[in-house]
Design a protein around this motif. Structure first.
Motif, PDB file in Angstrom:
ATOM      1  N   SER A  28      -6.427   0.671   3.321  1.00  0.00           N
ATOM      2  CA  SER A  28      -5.637   1.374   4.154  1.00  0.00           C
ATOM      3  C   SER A  28      -6.222   2.938   4.446  1.00  0.00           C
ATOM      4  CB  SER A  28      -4.180   1.572   3.584  1.00  0.00           C
ATOM      5  OG  SER A  28      -3.502   0.508   3.480  1.00  0.00           O
ATOM      6  N   ALA A  29      -6.701   3.495   3.560  1.00  0.00           N
ATOM      7  CA  ALA A  29      -7.539   4.783   3.562  1.00  0.00           C
ATOM      8  C   ALA A  29      -8.601   4.489   4.334  1.00  0.00           C
ATOM      9  CB  ALA A  29      -7.956   5.180   2.437  1.00  0.00           C
ATOM     10  N   ALA A  30      -9.397   3.666   4.635  1.00  0.00           N
ATOM     11  CA  ALA A  30     -10.576   3.210   5.131  1.00  0.00           C
ATOM     12  C   ALA A  30     -10.086   3.195   6.810  1.00  0.00           C
ATOM     13  CB  ALA A  30     -11.284   2.184   4.845  1.00  0.00           C
ATOM     14  N   ALA A  31      -8.884   2.571   7.061  1.00  0.00           N
ATOM     15  CA  ALA A  31      -8.329   2.271   8.315  1.00  0.00           C
ATOM     16  C   ALA A  31      -8.054   3.717   8.830  1.00  0.00           C
ATOM     17  CB  ALA A  31      -7.395   1.234   8.258  1.00  0.00           C
ATOM     18  N   ALA A  32      -7.419   4.435   8.048  1.00  0.00           N
ATOM     19  CA  ALA A  32      -6.586   5.747   8.663  1.00  0.00           C
ATOM     20  C   ALA A  32      -7.949   6.561   8.881  1.00  0.00           C
ATOM     21  CB  ALA A  32      -5.986   6.329   7.567  1.00  0.00           C
ATOM     22  N   SER A  36      -7.477   4.167  12.910  1.00  0.00           N
ATOM     23  CA  SER A  36      -6.723   3.014  13.071  1.00  0.00           C
ATOM     24  C   SER A  36      -5.262   3.157  12.748  1.00  0.00           C
ATOM     25  CB  SER A  36      -7.435   1.635  12.586  1.00  0.00           C
ATOM     26  OG  SER A  36      -6.714   0.818  12.847  1.00  0.00           O
ATOM     27  N   GLY A  37      -4.287   2.848  13.678  1.00  0.00           N
ATOM     28  CA  GLY A  37      -3.009   3.011  12.881  1.00  0.00           C
ATOM     29  C   GLY A  37      -2.480   1.822  12.191  1.00  0.00           C
ATOM     30  N   ARG A  38      -3.117   0.572  12.363  1.00  0.00           N
ATOM     31  CA  ARG A  38      -2.638  -0.627  11.731  1.00  0.00           C
ATOM     32  C   ARG A  38      -3.819  -1.112  10.960  1.00  0.00           C
ATOM     33  NH1 ARG A  38       1.556  -3.799  15.201  1.00  0.00           N
ATOM     34  NH2 ARG A  38       1.045  -5.067  13.381  1.00  0.00           N
ATOM     35  N   LEU A  39      -3.579  -1.582   9.715  1.00  0.00           N
ATOM     36  CA  LEU A  39      -4.568  -2.123   8.944  1.00  0.00           C
ATOM     37  C   LEU A  39      -4.943  -3.541   9.617  1.00  0.00           C
ATOM     38  CD1 LEU A  39      -6.224  -2.258   6.406  1.00  0.00           C
ATOM     39  CD2 LEU A  39      -4.135  -3.143   5.175  1.00  0.00           C
ATOM     40  N   GLY A  40      -4.527  -4.297  10.132  1.00  0.00           N
ATOM     41  CA  GLY A  40      -4.809  -5.389  10.757  1.00  0.00           C
ATOM     42  C   GLY A  40      -5.935  -5.422  11.670  1.00  0.00           C
ATOM     43  N   PRO A  65     -16.400  11.132  -0.661  1.00  0.00           N
ATOM     44  CA  PRO A  65     -15.650  10.167  -1.417  1.00  0.00           C
ATOM     45  C   PRO A  65     -14.458  10.436  -2.237  1.00  0.00           C
ATOM     46  CG  PRO A  65     -17.815  10.186  -1.484  1.00  0.00           C
ATOM     47  CD  PRO A  65     -17.693  11.317  -0.870  1.00  0.00           C
ATOM     48  N   GLU A  66     -14.600  11.953  -2.681  1.00  0.00           N
ATOM     49  CA  GLU A  66     -13.486  12.498  -3.707  1.00  0.00           C
ATOM     50  C   GLU A  66     -12.182  12.517  -2.952  1.00  0.00           C
ATOM     51  OE1 GLU A  66     -16.250  14.576  -3.043  1.00  0.00           O
ATOM     52  OE2 GLU A  66     -17.408  13.744  -4.323  1.00  0.00           O
ATOM     53  N   VAL A  67     -12.311  12.712  -1.676  1.00  0.00           N
ATOM     54  CA  VAL A  67     -10.851  12.800  -0.848  1.00  0.00           C
ATOM     55  C   VAL A  67     -10.470  11.658  -0.652  1.00  0.00           C
ATOM     56  CG1 VAL A  67     -10.090  13.802   1.199  1.00  0.00           C
ATOM     57  CG2 VAL A  67     -11.591  15.226   0.116  1.00  0.00           C
ATOM     58  N   ALA A  68     -11.405  10.787  -0.262  1.00  0.00           N
ATOM     59  CA  ALA A  68     -10.874   9.122  -0.087  1.00  0.00           C
ATOM     60  C   ALA A  68     -10.332   8.665  -1.432  1.00  0.00           C
ATOM     61  CB  ALA A  68     -12.168   8.441   0.286  1.00  0.00           C
ATOM     62  N   GLU A  73      -5.188   7.329  -4.481  1.00  0.00           N
ATOM     63  CA  GLU A  73      -4.358   7.551  -5.619  1.00  0.00           C
ATOM     64  C   GLU A  73      -2.997   7.963  -5.088  1.00  0.00           C
ATOM     65  OE1 GLU A  73      -3.047   7.666  -9.437  1.00  0.00           O
ATOM     66  OE2 GLU A  73      -5.085   7.009  -8.749  1.00  0.00           O
ATOM     67  N   LEU A  74      -3.074   8.740  -3.971  1.00  0.00           N
ATOM     68  CA  LEU A  74      -1.644   9.107  -3.628  1.00  0.00           C
ATOM     69  C   LEU A  74      -0.831   8.081  -2.928  1.00  0.00           C
ATOM     70  CD1 LEU A  74      -2.274  12.532  -1.694  1.00  0.00           C
ATOM     71  CD2 LEU A  74      -0.910  12.329  -3.427  1.00  0.00           C
ATOM     72  N   ALA A  75      -1.604   7.099  -2.378  1.00  0.00           N
ATOM     73  CA  ALA A  75      -1.000   5.637  -1.903  1.00  0.00           C
ATOM     74  C   ALA A  75      -0.314   5.082  -2.951  1.00  0.00           C
ATOM     75  CB  ALA A  75      -2.018   5.046  -1.066  1.00  0.00           C
ATOM     76  N   ARG A  76      -1.154   4.929  -4.049  1.00  0.00           N
ATOM     77  CA  ARG A  76      -0.683   4.094  -5.265  1.00  0.00           C
ATOM     78  C   ARG A  76       0.503   4.758  -5.794  1.00  0.00           C
ATOM     79  NH1 ARG A  76      -6.249   3.296  -5.680  1.00  0.00           N
ATOM     80  NH2 ARG A  76      -6.439   5.015  -7.232  1.00  0.00           N
ATOM     81  N   VAL A  77       0.455   6.076  -5.919  1.00  0.00           N
ATOM     82  CA  VAL A  77       1.647   6.884  -6.463  1.00  0.00           C
ATOM     83  C   VAL A  77       2.823   6.649  -5.690  1.00  0.00           C
ATOM     84  CG1 VAL A  77       2.533   9.157  -6.834  1.00  0.00           C
ATOM     85  CG2 VAL A  77       0.260   8.616  -7.679  1.00  0.00           C
ATOM     86  N   GLY A  78       2.674   6.933  -4.291  1.00  0.00           N
ATOM     87  CA  GLY A  78       3.873   6.586  -3.223  1.00  0.00           C
ATOM     88  C   GLY A  78       4.363   5.020  -3.588  1.00  0.00           C
TER      89      GLY A  78
END
Length: 121
Positions: A28-32, A36-40, A65-68, A73-78
């Motif tokens: 998801s982070a790589a797509a963003a 890209s707005g959608r993972l698919g 890489p640190e920011v990615a 990690e933020l996505a996992r926390v959410g």
């Protein structure tokens, strides 16, 4: 050889891929980062690029890489917050416990928002 058609292409085939939470967050982070707005859509574009012999390039330079890693990690926390709130709703917490949970989730969201803003800078 693919036949050319006019108008939008109708996609009828579905490919399912199971991911760990960490893999999903990273994809998801790589797509963003690629804009890209959608993972698919990102997966389809990336794979099409690989099949055509070249890597898909991001629309803009990616973060360090640190920011990615922090974004993942933020996505996992959410995700964990959403699961906790869903479990609380299902279990039928009493009013006091529900209010405490809401206050803690609100506080966590505020901190995550500050981190997101710092990452954008």
């Amino acid at each position: 050889m693919a036949e050319e058609t006019e108008g939008p292409v109708k996609r009828t085939r579905v490919v399912a891929v199971r991911l760990t939470e960490q893999e999903h967050a990273a994809w998801s982070a790589a797509a963003a980062e690629a804009g890209s707005g959608r993972l698919g859509t990102w997966v389809r574009t990336t794979m099409a690029g690989l099949l055509n012999g070249h890597r898909a390039t991001p629309a803009r330079p990616g973060p360090p890489p640190e920011v990615a890693a922090l974004r993942a990690e933020l996505a996992r926390v959410g995700n964990n917050l959403n699961q906790a709130v869903r479990a609380a709703n299902v279990s039928g917490l009493d009013r006091v416990s529900s209010a405490e949970l809401v206050a803690r989730v609100d506080a966590a969201e505020a901190v995550m928002g500050q981190i997101r803003e710092a990452l954008r800078s």
